[in-house]
Enzyme design. Structure first.
Site, PDB file in Angstrom:
ATOM      1  N   ARG A   1       6.634 -10.170  -5.937  1.00 39.06           N
ATOM      2  CA  ARG A   1       5.625 -11.093  -6.502  1.00 39.06           C
ATOM      3  C   ARG A   1       5.397 -10.775  -7.986  1.00 39.06           C
ATOM      4  O   ARG A   1       4.887  -9.703  -8.329  1.00 39.06           O
ATOM      5  CB  ARG A   1       4.308 -10.963  -5.760  1.00 39.06           C
ATOM      6  CG  ARG A   1       4.448 -11.223  -4.285  1.00 39.06           C
ATOM      7  CD  ARG A   1       3.408 -12.163  -3.770  1.00 39.06           C
ATOM      8  NE  ARG A   1       3.635 -12.353  -2.359  1.00 39.06           N
ATOM      9  CZ  ARG A   1       4.136 -13.449  -1.817  1.00 39.06           C
ATOM     10  NH1 ARG A   1       4.427 -14.483  -2.585  1.00 39.06           N
ATOM     11  NH2 ARG A   1       4.331 -13.561  -0.513  1.00 39.06           N
TER      12      ARG A   1
ATOM     13  N   SER B   1       0.826  -1.215   0.000  1.00 38.87           N
ATOM     14  CA  SER B   1       0.000   0.000   0.000  1.00 38.87           C
ATOM     15  C   SER B   1       0.858   1.262   0.000  1.00 38.87           C
ATOM     16  O   SER B   1       0.634   2.183  -0.790  1.00 38.87           O
ATOM     17  CB  SER B   1      -0.885   0.062   1.248  1.00 38.87           C
ATOM     18  OG  SER B   1      -1.237  -1.187   1.701  1.00 38.87           O
ATOM     19  N   TRP B   2       1.858   1.292   0.882  1.00 39.60           N
ATOM     20  CA  TRP B   2       2.594   2.546   1.054  1.00 39.60           C
ATOM     21  C   TRP B   2       3.569   2.783  -0.099  1.00 39.60           C
ATOM     22  O   TRP B   2       3.693   3.897  -0.599  1.00 39.60           O
ATOM     23  CB  TRP B   2       3.289   2.548   2.412  1.00 39.60           C
ATOM     24  CG  TRP B   2       3.728   3.893   2.921  1.00 39.60           C
ATOM     25  CD1 TRP B   2       4.841   4.143   3.652  1.00 39.60           C
ATOM     26  CD2 TRP B   2       3.051   5.172   2.779  1.00 39.60           C
ATOM     27  NE1 TRP B   2       4.917   5.490   3.965  1.00 39.60           N
ATOM     28  CE2 TRP B   2       3.833   6.143   3.441  1.00 39.60           C
ATOM     29  CE3 TRP B   2       1.880   5.593   2.146  1.00 39.60           C
ATOM     30  CZ2 TRP B   2       3.485   7.497   3.490  1.00 39.60           C
ATOM     31  CZ3 TRP B   2       1.524   6.949   2.189  1.00 39.60           C
ATOM     32  CH2 TRP B   2       2.316   7.866   2.853  1.00 39.60           C
TER      33      TRP B   2
ATOM     34  N   ASN C   1      -3.600  -1.217  12.218  1.00 39.33           N
ATOM     35  CA  ASN C   1      -3.375  -1.465  13.653  1.00 39.33           C
ATOM     36  C   ASN C   1      -4.672  -1.262  14.434  1.00 39.33           C
ATOM     37  O   ASN C   1      -5.043  -2.076  15.270  1.00 39.33           O
ATOM     38  CB  ASN C   1      -2.255  -0.552  14.167  1.00 39.33           C
ATOM     39  CG  ASN C   1      -0.909  -1.020  13.663  1.00 39.33           C
ATOM     40  OD1 ASN C   1      -0.349  -1.988  14.168  1.00 39.33           O
ATOM     41  ND2 ASN C   1      -0.385  -0.357  12.634  1.00 39.33           N
TER      42      ASN C   1
ATOM     43  N   LYS D   1       3.456   4.623  17.897  1.00 42.65           N
ATOM     44  CA  LYS D   1       2.030   4.990  17.813  1.00 42.65           C
ATOM     45  C   LYS D   1       1.186   3.780  17.417  1.00 42.65           C
ATOM     46  O   LYS D   1      -0.012   3.714  17.719  1.00 42.65           O
ATOM     47  CB  LYS D   1       1.818   6.174  16.874  1.00 42.65           C
ATOM     48  CG  LYS D   1       2.289   5.991  15.430  1.00 42.65           C
ATOM     49  CD  LYS D   1       1.281   5.343  14.532  1.00 42.65           C
ATOM     50  CE  LYS D   1       1.828   5.080  13.148  1.00 42.65           C
ATOM     51  NZ  LYS D   1       0.945   4.309  12.293  1.00 42.65           N
TER      52      LYS D   1
ATOM     53  N   LYS E   1       7.504   1.757   9.797  1.00 42.53           N
ATOM     54  CA  LYS E   1       7.286   2.197  11.179  1.00 42.53           C
ATOM     55  C   LYS E   1       7.390   1.006  12.108  1.00 42.53           C
ATOM     56  O   LYS E   1       6.413   0.282  12.318  1.00 42.53           O
ATOM     57  CB  LYS E   1       5.922   2.887  11.290  1.00 42.53           C
ATOM     58  CG  LYS E   1       5.894   4.204  10.501  1.00 42.53           C
ATOM     59  CD  LYS E   1       4.533   4.858  10.485  1.00 42.53           C
ATOM     60  CE  LYS E   1       4.574   6.184   9.747  1.00 42.53           C
ATOM     61  NZ  LYS E   1       3.238   6.744   9.499  1.00 42.53           N
TER      62      LYS E   1
ATOM     63  N   ASP F   1       0.695  11.516  14.106  1.00 37.89           N
ATOM     64  CA  ASP F   1       0.494  10.145  13.633  1.00 37.89           C
ATOM     65  C   ASP F   1      -0.333   9.330  14.629  1.00 37.89           C
ATOM     66  O   ASP F   1      -1.079   8.420  14.244  1.00 37.89           O
ATOM     67  CB  ASP F   1       1.863   9.479  13.390  1.00 37.89           C
ATOM     68  CG  ASP F   1       1.815   8.492  12.237  1.00 37.89           C
ATOM     69  OD1 ASP F   1       0.708   8.254  11.703  1.00 37.89           O
ATOM     70  OD2 ASP F   1       2.868   7.937  11.876  1.00 37.89           O
TER      71      ASP F   1
HETATM   72  N1  NDP Z   1      -0.017   1.818   4.461  1.00 39.76           N
HETATM   73  C1  NDP Z   1       0.176   3.025   4.979  1.00 39.76           C
HETATM   74  O1  NDP Z   1      -0.727   3.872   4.961  1.00 39.76           O
HETATM   75  C2  NDP Z   1       1.476   3.380   5.595  1.00 39.76           C
HETATM   76  C3  NDP Z   1       2.427   2.409   5.886  1.00 39.76           C
HETATM   77  N2  NDP Z   1       3.608   2.775   6.465  1.00 39.76           N
HETATM   78  C4  NDP Z   1       4.622   1.781   6.778  1.00 39.76           C
HETATM   79  O2  NDP Z   1       5.161   1.286   5.564  1.00 39.76           O
HETATM   80  C5  NDP Z   1       5.640  -0.061   5.768  1.00 39.76           C
HETATM   81  C6  NDP Z   1       5.064  -0.942   4.672  1.00 39.76           C
HETATM   82  O3  NDP Z   1       3.675  -0.946   4.898  1.00 39.76           O
HETATM   83  P1  NDP Z   1       2.571  -1.171   3.780  1.00 39.76           P
HETATM   84  O4  NDP Z   1       3.049  -0.887   2.426  1.00 39.76           O
HETATM   85  O5  NDP Z   1       1.374  -0.453   4.238  1.00 39.76           O
HETATM   86  O6  NDP Z   1       2.352  -2.744   3.976  1.00 39.76           O
HETATM   87  P2  NDP Z   1       1.526  -3.734   3.055  1.00 39.76           P
HETATM   88  O7  NDP Z   1       1.217  -4.897   3.889  1.00 39.76           O
HETATM   89  O8  NDP Z   1       0.441  -2.983   2.387  1.00 39.76           O
HETATM   90  O9  NDP Z   1       2.592  -4.131   1.931  1.00 39.76           O
HETATM   91  C7  NDP Z   1       3.836  -4.659   2.263  1.00 39.76           C
HETATM   92  C8  NDP Z   1       4.545  -5.006   0.973  1.00 39.76           C
HETATM   93  O10 NDP Z   1       5.865  -5.468   1.289  1.00 39.76           O
HETATM   94  C9  NDP Z   1       6.039  -6.715   0.623  1.00 39.76           C
HETATM   95  N3  NDP Z   1       7.006  -7.562   1.300  1.00 39.76           N
HETATM   96  C10 NDP Z   1       6.883  -8.217   2.468  1.00 39.76           C
HETATM   97  N4  NDP Z   1       7.997  -8.922   2.730  1.00 39.76           N
HETATM   98  C11 NDP Z   1       8.828  -8.712   1.692  1.00 39.76           C
HETATM   99  C12 NDP Z   1      10.123  -9.167   1.364  1.00 39.76           C
HETATM  100  N5  NDP Z   1      10.807  -9.975   2.177  1.00 39.76           N
HETATM  101  N6  NDP Z   1      10.675  -8.770   0.192  1.00 39.76           N
HETATM  102  C13 NDP Z   1      10.009  -7.953  -0.633  1.00 39.76           C
HETATM  103  N7  NDP Z   1       8.782  -7.472  -0.378  1.00 39.76           N
HETATM  104  C14 NDP Z   1       8.199  -7.844   0.772  1.00 39.76           C
HETATM  105  C15 NDP Z   1       4.656  -7.320   0.623  1.00 39.76           C
HETATM  106  O11 NDP Z   1       4.591  -8.364  -0.313  1.00 39.76           O
HETATM  107  P3  NDP Z   1       3.515  -9.571  -0.176  1.00 39.76           P
HETATM  108  O12 NDP Z   1       2.379  -9.154  -1.024  1.00 39.76           O
HETATM  109  O13 NDP Z   1       4.266 -10.737  -0.673  1.00 39.76           O
HETATM  110  O14 NDP Z   1       3.153  -9.702   1.276  1.00 39.76           O
HETATM  111  C16 NDP Z   1       3.836  -6.121   0.224  1.00 39.76           C
HETATM  112  O15 NDP Z   1       3.926  -5.874  -1.154  1.00 39.76           O
HETATM  113  C17 NDP Z   1       5.186  -0.460   7.176  1.00 39.76           C
HETATM  114  O16 NDP Z   1       6.263  -0.327   8.057  1.00 39.76           O
HETATM  115  C18 NDP Z   1       4.106   0.565   7.521  1.00 39.76           C
HETATM  116  O17 NDP Z   1       4.044   0.826   8.913  1.00 39.76           O
HETATM  117  C19 NDP Z   1       3.904   4.075   6.760  1.00 39.76           C
HETATM  118  C20 NDP Z   1       3.004   5.059   6.483  1.00 39.76           C
HETATM  119  C21 NDP Z   1       1.718   4.800   5.891  1.00 39.76           C
HETATM  120  O1  13P Z   2       1.264   4.744   9.628  1.00 39.11           O
HETATM  121  C1  13P Z   2       0.174   4.838   9.156  1.00 39.11           C
HETATM  122  C2  13P Z   2      -0.506   6.137   8.976  1.00 39.11           C
HETATM  123  O2  13P Z   2       0.334   7.214   9.270  1.00 39.11           O
HETATM  124  C3  13P Z   2      -0.546   3.605   8.748  1.00 39.11           C
HETATM  125  O3  13P Z   2      -1.015   2.993   9.892  1.00 39.11           O
HETATM  126  P1  13P Z   2      -1.459   1.452   9.849  1.00 39.11           P
HETATM  127  O4  13P Z   2      -0.211   0.651   9.589  1.00 39.11           O
HETATM  128  O5  13P Z   2      -2.058   1.191  11.188  1.00 39.11           O
HETATM  129  O6  13P Z   2      -2.447   1.308   8.731  1.00 39.11           O
END
Ligand code: NDP
Ligand code: 13P
Length: 344
Positions: free
Chosen positions: A33, A11-12, A257, A192, A106, A245
């Site tokens: 993937r 997502s991020w 979360n 957080k 995070k 946050d």
């Molecule tokens: N979503 C948000 O709004 C926000 C997220 N964040 C932070 O960003 C980070 C990522 O979160 P987010 O994108 O939301 O998480 P998601 O669960 O949406 O996506 C995680 C991605 O990482 C991939 N992944 C997992 N393990 C590996 C690996 N070993 N090698 C390569 N790719 C991998 C996953 O692949 P697979 O599909 O195979 O699981 C997936 O594509 C977290 O720490 C989160 O706290 C920060 C701010 C906002």
């Molecule tokens: O860090 C985030 C927003 O700032 C995303 O939070 P979640 O991982 O709980 O979705």
């Protein structure tokens, strides 16, 4: 215009790719993937993680890390905390030049108790590392991808690097500040999630806004107490990566979360909640790390300790709330009391 690799197609990573593409950068979105990356390239959508948004042609998906990083000086690391070491170990095998690594995850690593910038410095040798920058703040991917107003903070030991990343990401929907306090920014962003899990639990139990306000306020107190002892600037916790946050994650239905906590509060088992979420819930691992940090620094973190018991010692959620309310009476601002006692 920069050529930027975004490592992690969840997502991020996808939402940040949209910001970068809007700013006319060439974006290489790497994911592990094949099917997902193929889908991104063919349909210009990330159906699993951000189904409602069309991706611009400027975002190209890659599964080959060497190709994604070829002639790239800036990489955005957007995988869950537990995958960071593995991805970095693969990155250093395929690069022969210095990278500026922007991490947007995070979390804190349990047991080593390292922050993510520290893990990066441990894994990437100096001759391959230009700068480390953390980009953090109240920013749900779902809203960023719809270009809704969002503010975040860019933080680095090197102010010039923080400003470079500020320039690269900043646009009329995505406002970026800088803050030199890397420790405070990383601790606020990681911890957080613990409080958001707890806020979800109280909502799931049917408690109201009073409980939520209490958790946000007392949660911030314990985050700041630990973060300051670890070397963070207390002021950072009243900024975007602290209270900002905390508010967004404790109050938004977008938060994984909060949603996980909500299901726990309604009586579901942790394993089932995590399995059904399909996305990372960072707060679970971070609760373990923060519990260990509280012991290491001898800091009182009652909410973290109560949540630790729920997640790892099978304590009933209702009992955890009851024991928090029944804690021995104390002052709200212990430091203020100490100051006034010293004056009299
Ligand atoms: N979503 C948000 O709004 C926000 C997220 N964040 C932070 O960003 C980070 C990522 O979160 P987010 O994108 O939301 O998480 P998601 O669960 O949406 O996506 C995680 C991605 O990482 C991939 N992944 C997992 N393990 C590996 C690996 N070993 N090698 C390569 N790719 C991998 C996953 O692949 P697979 O599909 O195979 O699981 C997936 O594509 C977290 O720490 C989160 O706290 C920060 C701010 C906002
Ligand atoms: O860090 C985030 C927003 O700032 C995303 O939070 P979640 O991982 O709980 O979705």
């Amino acid at each position: 215009m920069e050529r930027i690799a975004v490592l992690g197609a969840g997502s991020w990573g996808t939402a940040l790719s949209i910001v970068l593409a809007d700013n006319h950068h060439e974006v290489r979105l790497w994911g592990h993937r094949k099917e997902l990356i193929q889908q991104i390239n063919e349909t210009h959508r990330n159906q699993k993680y951000l189904p409602d948004v069309e991706l611009s042609d400027a975002i190209k998906g890659y599964t080959d890390l060497a190709e994604a990083l070829n002639s790239v000086n800036i990489a955005v690391l957007a995988v869950p905390t537990k995958a960071i070491r593995e991805v970095l170990q693969d990155v250093i095998k395929v690069i022969d030049h210095k990278l500026t690594i922007v991490h947007v995850s995070k979390g804190i690593e349990p047991d080593s108790l390292l922050r993510i910038s520290e893990i990066i410095k441990e894994e990437v040798p100096e001759h391959l590392l230009q700068d480390v920058v953390v980009l953090s703040g109240p920013s749900h991917a779902e809203e960023v991808s719809l270009r809704q107003p969002t503010t975040v903070t860019s933080s680095s030991d090197n102010l010039e690097a923080a400003e470079l990343i500020q320039d690269i990401f900043m646009n009329q929907h995505f406002r970026v500040y800088t803050n030199p306090d890397v420790i405070g920014v990383e601790i606020g962003g990681a911890l957080k999630n613990i409080i958001a899990l707890a806020a979800g639990i109280t909502d799931g139990l049917g408690y109201g806004d009073n409980a939520k306000a209490a958790l946000i306020t007392r949660g911030l107190a314990e985050i700041a107490r630990l973060g300051s002892i670890m070397g963070g600037n207390p002021l950072t916790f009243s900024g975007l990566t602290g209270i900002g946050d905390l508010i967004v994650t404790c109050t938004s239905v977008h938060s994984r979360n909060w949603r996980a906590g909500n299901l726990l509060g309604k009586g579901q088992k942790l394993e089932d909640v995590l399995e059904n979420m399909g996305m990372v819930v960072e707060g679970v691992r971070t609760t373990k790390a923060a519990y260990q940090l509280a012991q290491k620094y001898e800091v009182k973190m009652p909410i973290t300790e109560a949540l630790y018991d729920v997640l790892f010692n099978d304590k009933e959620v209702k009992d955890a709330v009851d024991s928090l309310m029944a804690r021995v009476k104390t002052h709200e601002m212990e430091d203020l009391v100490n100051i006034s006692e010293n004056r009299s």
